[in-house]
Design an enzyme around this catalytic site. Structure first.
Site, PDB file in Angstrom:
ATOM      1  N   ASP A 147      45.433 109.159 -95.527  1.00  0.00           N
ATOM      2  CA  ASP A 147      44.623 107.879 -95.588  1.00  0.00           C
ATOM      3  C   ASP A 147      44.496 107.070 -94.534  1.00  0.00           C
ATOM      4  O   ASP A 147      45.586 106.721 -93.844  1.00  0.00           O
ATOM      5  CB  ASP A 147      45.111 107.137 -96.936  1.00  0.00           C
ATOM      6  CG  ASP A 147      44.085 106.049 -97.124  1.00  0.00           C
ATOM      7  OD1 ASP A 147      42.968 106.005 -96.757  1.00  0.00           O
ATOM      8  OD2 ASP A 147      44.290 105.031 -98.243  1.00  0.00           O
ATOM      9  N   ASP A 237      37.423 108.191 -95.351  1.00  0.00           N
ATOM     10  CA  ASP A 237      38.541 107.915 -94.539  1.00  0.00           C
ATOM     11  C   ASP A 237      39.758 108.588 -95.193  1.00  0.00           C
ATOM     12  O   ASP A 237      40.890 107.912 -95.217  1.00  0.00           O
ATOM     13  CB  ASP A 237      38.839 106.343 -94.125  1.00  0.00           C
ATOM     14  CG  ASP A 237      38.805 105.715 -95.312  1.00  0.00           C
ATOM     15  OD1 ASP A 237      38.422 106.177 -96.476  1.00  0.00           O
ATOM     16  OD2 ASP A 237      39.786 104.498 -95.215  1.00  0.00           O
ATOM     17  N   GLU A 238      39.683 109.387 -96.256  1.00  0.00           N
ATOM     18  CA  GLU A 238      40.462 109.937 -97.172  1.00  0.00           C
ATOM     19  C   GLU A 238      40.400 111.258 -97.397  1.00  0.00           C
ATOM     20  O   GLU A 238      39.261 111.719 -97.767  1.00  0.00           O
ATOM     21  CB  GLU A 238      40.397 109.022 -98.349  1.00  0.00           C
ATOM     22  CG  GLU A 238      41.563 109.138 -99.489  1.00  0.00           C
ATOM     23  CD  GLU A 238      41.277 108.288-100.590  1.00  0.00           C
ATOM     24  OE1 GLU A 238      42.286 108.289-101.656  1.00  0.00           O
ATOM     25  OE2 GLU A 238      40.275 107.682-100.851  1.00  0.00           O
TER      26      GLU A 238
END
Length: 662
Positions: A147, A237-238
């Site tokens: 993350d 973003d993960e």
């Protein structure tokens, strides 16, 4: 993310059970970083009759996000409450809170009745289910959840390094994220901008720039693909990775491999990432939030270590348990994951079968270990919606409907699907959401057809709600039909599959709830609600977009469906053969003819056996289920044989063919 409201008058006094629920929530938070502040907030809430549960709810789903450990949550809740009071949305939230309090009372009353009964059988059934689930535990894989830390803010800071020590947030009407300096003031993702300004008057607001974020995300994905080519993006973003094979190949421990990956991401992109390492995706997700920012946490692949880890873990920290379900569990006595075992005999009757199994899996620390690219999941719907200033003019509403239909057409053509069911969503100025759907005569994807079939639904809603004022309009297609052309050469692995570099992010489905994922959202994004087995919100570490509490900007904002982008593929280098994706299992395979043929034969054999067994089970129900005894079935079968083709003409090998399950 904090779900921010707009208010009304103060809540009516709640009963003692509702206050007890807040106390339960306080006790459930005893192991989190922000526990001390959370408890302060709840202590302050306890002293104000009638507003306790609503104030706690207004703290939002991002209450447990990293960076909130020094925040006085009681002050934050008071500011949010006072800033929101008097708005239409607050009135609706107040009503929801009232209805939920009634539901809590019903849960408590039902449990009180169950406590008077002999539930020995329920306890035995729960123990049997625990034993059954335990058999499926897989401790052989190394799953990593990665993350990015305050991703949008971190990207903006690269262009404006002078903001490093200043509180700033990204977004307009609603914050998509904020840096860790701002979080010390209680500012959170999902918070309305005007409320964030009250918490931190010196807060700097920066407009979203998704082209910039997507470009940086592509750089990060290129690095992740080196560690697991089949990594699974949960958002821009993960991501989830299975590094088992990588560690074995390079002779590295998984902690060293993840540390190397994080350093490589930072050196290449100047973005820091946090990671969690565990035996499955659910545990890895929880672990990734332990040492944020720019840290990693490893949970050993050991049953005893996992059970000890889950024992005192607050239920709220589990992906899939939000504010609503947290209150319901607290009302039943479940504050930590360890409490699930103690109250196991009540859970099925209090929350239903699916939630019951979900909670049993949480207690055992179970989760999925199969990681695959986003494009490997079956897409269930494509939707888009637009947020704008309140309007009630029929001509303007039809113009908006046309624009929304054109947006949906573009999205459906991009993912190459048509839909047989069309849904319309309208959010009124009171924040009440209306939805209608219709089955179209044929699968559709063109804007003209989408507009034609959605217009009668809009007209009917206008008739049912005279003078209706709308602030959001959305369309969604379900029961999808693929329009992709079959590539026979690619099916047999004779050439590489085509890739597309378009799109914003990858959005796979979650194994348990098929929804726990972050969204790449603009300032006015509002996530389409899905009917699910649990009536609660996303987990606290997911930056889901709540409704806005302040007036919408002059320009319209559009939120589209969940785009899927293929994982980046490593280009072949001299001396290194090309790699093809197996059309059956999707794993990258060597171009060596013998190895490729052997692998495809194996995959086809497995699939053929599974499909044959499944088809046989579906087409051949048990004789007793059809009202036949074994004796009558034998007689009937014998009569049918005599009426049909003589048995001697059939191939004896066909009679002996049987796919066993052993």
């Amino acid at each position: 993310m904090t779900e921010l409201s707009e208010p009304s008058e103060e809540l009516r006094p709640r009963n003692e059970e509702a206050s007890a629920t807040v106390t339960d929530a306080k006790q459930a938070a005893t192991t989190t970083k922000v526990d001390a502040d959370t408890i302060k907030a709840i202590d302050a809430i306890d002293g104000s009759e009638g507003t306790d549960t609503l104030k706690y709810s207004l703290l939002g789903p991002s209450l447990l996000k990293a960076g909130q450990d020094t925040v006085d949550q009681s002050k934050v809740s008071e500011i949010i409450y006072n800033a929101s009071k008097g708005s239409k949305f607050f009135a609706r939230e107040e009503e929801r809170d009232r209805q939920h309090t009634i539901k809590i009372e019903q849960i408590q009353a039902k449990k009180a009745q169950l406590e008077k009964l002999d539930l020995t059988r329920d306890r035995r059934n729960a123990d049997a289910l625990l034993a059954q689930f335990e058999l499926g535990r897989n401790l052989t894989q190394s799953i990593v959840h990665v993350d990015c830390d305050a991703f949008y803010a971190s990207v903006e800071q690269l262009d404006r390094p002078e903001l490093a020590n200043l509180p700033f947030a990204v977004g307009g009407g609603v914050l998509t994220t904020c840096n860790y300096v701002a979080r010390k003031f209680g500012v959170r993702s999902g918070m309305a901008g005007f409320v964030a300004k009250k918490l931190c008057p010196q807060l700097i607001l920066i407009k979203n720039n998704f082209d910039k974020y997507n470009a940086k995300a592509r750089e990060i994905r290129e690095i992740l693909a080196e560690y697991d080519p089949r990594f699974e993006s949960a958002s821009i973003d993960e991501a989830y990775l299975n590094i088992t094979e990588y560690c074995e190949k390079h002779g590295m421990s998984r902690a060293d491999a993840v540390n190397k990956m994080r350093k490589e991401v930072h050196e290449t992109t100047q973005i820091t990432v946090s990671a969690g390492i565990a035996a499955n995706s659910k545990l890895a997700k929880i672990c990734s939030n332990r040492n944020k920012p720019n840290g990693q946490f490893e949970l050993a692949n050991d049953r005893d270590a996992i059970m000890e880890f889950m024992k005192d873990l607050p239920a709220r920290q589990v992906n899939g348990i939000g504010r609503v379900f947290e209150r319901e569990l607290a009302a039943a006595g479940v504050k930590t994951c360890g409490d699930i075992y103690e109250h196991r005999k009540y859970l099925r009757q209090l929350f239903g079968e699916k939630a019951y199994e979900f909670l049993i899996g949480i207690y055992l620390g179970l989760g999925r270990t199969y990681i695959q690219p986003a494009e490997g999941y079956e897409r269930k719907s494509v939707g888009t919606e637009r947020t704008f200033r309140d309007m009630n003019d029929p001509a303007q509403l039809r113009e908006q409907l046309r624009k929304t239909a054109e947006d949906l057409e573009a999205d459906m053509k991009k993912v190459e699907v048509k839909g047989r069911t069309l849904c319309i969503k309208l959010k009124m100025h009171t924040f009440e959401v209306l939805t209608r759907q219709v089955s179209t005569p044929r699968a559709v994807c063109l804007a003209d057809d989408l507009y034609k079939y959605s217009l009668p639904m809009l007209a009917k809603l206008e008739q049912d709600f005279p003078g209706i004022r709308i602030r959001l309009m959305g369309l969604r297609c379900t029961h999808l039909v693929s329009t992709k052309k079959v590539d026979t050469m690619a099916f047999f692995g004779l050439k590489k599959q085509q890739e597309s570099s378009d799109g914003a992010g990858q959005y796979p489905s979650d194994a348990m709830t098929d929804r726990k994922r972050k969204a790449e959202l603009d300032g006015q994004w509002e996530v389409w609600p899905e009917e699910e087995f649990l009536n609660h919100e996303p987990s606290p570490d997911i930056e889901a977009r709540p409704p806005t509490a302040d007036p919408v900007d002059d320009e319209e904002t559009r939120a589209h469906g969940k785009e899927i982008v293929p994982n980046p593929k490593k280009e072949a280098t001299p001396g290194e053969g090309e790699w093809f994706d197996c059309p059956i299992c999707g794993r990258p395979q060597s171009t060596d003819e013998r190895q490729l043929n052997e692998h495809i034969d194996l995959c086809l054999s497995r699939r053929a056996i599974r499909d044959t067994l499944q088809e046989a089970q579906e087409q051949q129900p048990p004789p007793l289920a059809r009202g036949l005894t074994p004796e009558t079935k034998r007689l009937k079968t014998g009569n049918e044989k005599r009426r049909g083709r003589p048995s001697g003409t059939s191939d004896p090998k066909q009679r002996k063919l049987f796919f066993g399950t052993s």
